[in-house]
Design an enzyme around this catalytic site. Structure first.
Site: not given
Length: 371
Positions: A40, A83, A123, A141, A205
Site C-alpha cells: 500500500e 519511485l 485509507y 481512495d 458495466c
C-alpha cells in the site's frame, strides 16, 4: 440521504464482477500485514505496473519487518530509487523500527493502533485492517471516490472540505462486513479497470442499470474537482566536480524535495539566469565558492533535463568541472550548505540514491556540451 437501504444489488453485483475479472497482483490475497502495508505504501501515487517490481525487490531483500528495521536508511532509499515521494520510504523505515521496538516486530491488529503509525492514513489503515485482519473498515481512495460519485451522481467536489465525510460514510454503509477485504479489493479493482477516469465501458458495466451518472449522461463530468494544481518551476544548476579520485556528492537534508537523497553540489537560480547559463557563469560561480588556490577547468555544460513532481517542475543543467588534485579533500569550498563526500565513478549508480533527474544525466551524459 445517500445511504442505500438495501445494499444487496451493489454488493452482489460488484462481487460477481470481481469473480469473473481477476486482476493478479503479488500482494493480492496476502494476509501478512507487513506485506500488505508495504504494497500500500509503494502504491501511493504510483501505478501498479511501476510499483510491482519494487514490491518484489523489497520483499526479497527485507522479507520481515525486523529485516527492514535493521537496514541502513541509505540502503532503503537506494532500493526505493525511481519511485519518487521519498518521504514514503523514510516513513516506512521509521515505522518498521517503531513496530520492532514497541510491538516486538508484530504488526498491531487494532485499527486505531494501525492508524497511529507514522505514514499511515485512513485509507492505508483500512486496507491493512480489512485485508490482514478482516476488520470492517471501508477503503476510500481515488478509485472509490470515482465509483461512488458516478453511481450516486454526487456533484460535491471530491477535493472539497465536506467530501471526505460524505464519501467515507457512504463507502462504509456499502461495505460487505462479512468479507471486508475481498469487497474492498473488488471496489478498487472495479474503479481501476472498469469505472476508469477516461472512457469507461459503461455499456457493459453491470452496475449501469442503477448508475445515476450513466442514466443522466454525467459520466464524463463526474467526479468533480474544483482545484487546479499549479506546479511551480524551479531551476537547478548542478556542479559535477571531478578529480582523479572520484566525484563529489552531498546529501540533501533540508525540508525540501528529495530529503535524504544524494546529489551534486547545487545552486538554485532564477529562470533568466538558468536559460542564459554559459561557461562564463559557471566560472563566476566557481570563483565565488572555491578557495583561491584551487585550479579548475569547466569541461562541459549539459543540455536541460526535466522532472515533473506533484507540485514542482524541475529544470536542471549539469556543469562538469575538472579539479586539480593538489588540495585536501573537502577543503575546496569556502562555504557549503552540506558536507561533501568523495565517491568513485563506479559507486555513483550502485551505492547512492539520487533523484531521477540525476539518474537521467548519469545514464546519458552524451547530451553534455563540451568546451
Amino acid at each position: 440521504m445517500l445511504i442505500l437501504e438495501d445494499n444487496t444489488f451493489f454488493q452482489t453485483t460488484l462481487m460477481d464482477w470481481s469473480a469473473t475479472h481477476p486482476r493478479p497482483m503479488p500482494w493480492k490475497g496476502e494476509r501478512d500485514p507487513y506485506k500488505i502495508w508495504l504494497s500500500e505504501i509503494i502504491l501511493q501515487q504510483t501505478r501498479v505496473e511501476q510499483g510491482w517490481p519494487y514490491y518484489e525487490r523489497f520483499v526479497g531483500q527485507y522479507p520481515t519487518i525486523d529485516d527492514l528495521a535493521k537496514a541502513p536508511e541509505d540502503a532503503v532509499l537506494k532500493l526505493w530509487e525511481g519511485l519518487g515521494y521519498y518521504s514514503r520510504a523514510r516513513n516506512l523505515h521509521f515505522t518498521a523500527k517503531w513496530i520492532t521496538s514497541q510491538y516486538g516486530g508484530v504488526f498491531p491488529s487494532d485499527y486505531e493502533a494501525i492508524r497511529a503509525l507514522k505514514g499511515i492514513g485512513d485509507y492505508t489503515a483500512a486496507a491493512i485492517a480489512s485485508f490482514g485482519f478482516d476488520l470492517p473498515y471501508a477503503v476510500l481512495d481515488g478509485n472509490v471516490y470515482r465509483v461512488l460519485s458516478r453511481f450516486f451522481a454526487i456533484e460535491t467536489p471530491v477535493d472539497s472540505n465536506s467530501a471526505k465525510k460524505i464519501f467515507a460514510a457512504l463507502a462504509q454503509s456499502l461495505l460487505d462486513t462479512t468479507q471486508p477485504g475481498a469487497y474492498n479489493q473488488a471496489m478498487m479493482d472495479f474503479g481501476a479497470t472498469a469505472c476508469t477516469p477516461q472512457n469507461p465501458d459503461c455499456l457493459r458495466c453491470p452496475l449501469n442499470t442503477a448508475c445515476k451518472a450513466y442514466q443522466l449522461g454525467m459520466v464524463d463530468v463526474l467526479p468533480i474537482k474544483t482545484k487546479q494544481l499549479i506546479k511551480k518551476e524551479r531551476y537547478f544548476c548542478y556542479f559535477v566536480l571531478r578529480t582523479n579520485a572520484g566525484v563529489y556528492v552531498q546529501k540533501r537534508s533540508a525540508k525540501d524535495i528529495w530529503k535524504g537523497l544524494w546529489e551534486f553540489p547545487l545552486v538554485e537560480i532564477e529562470m533568466k539566469a538558468f536559460l542564459d547559463m554559459d561557461k562564463k557563469d559557471a566560472t563566476t560561480w566557481c570563483n565565488t565558492h572555491f578557495k583561491s588556490d584551487v585550479l579548475f577547468q569547466i569541461a562541459a555544460i549539459s543540455a536541460v533535463y526535466k522532472q515533473t513532481l506533484t507540485h514542482r517542475k524541475i529544470n536542471a543543467v549539469f556543469c562538469e568541472i575538472n579539479l586539480s588534485d593538489d588540495f585536501e579533500e573537502n577543503v575546496v569550498f569556502l562555504h557549503l550548505d552540506h558536507p561533501l563526500h568523495l565517491a568513485s565513478e563506479g559507486d555513483l549508480k550502485n551505492k547512492f540514491a539520487f533523484p531521477r533527474i540525476i539518474d537521467q544525466y548519469l545514464d546519458n551524459k552524451s547530451l553534455s556540451l563540451s568546451f
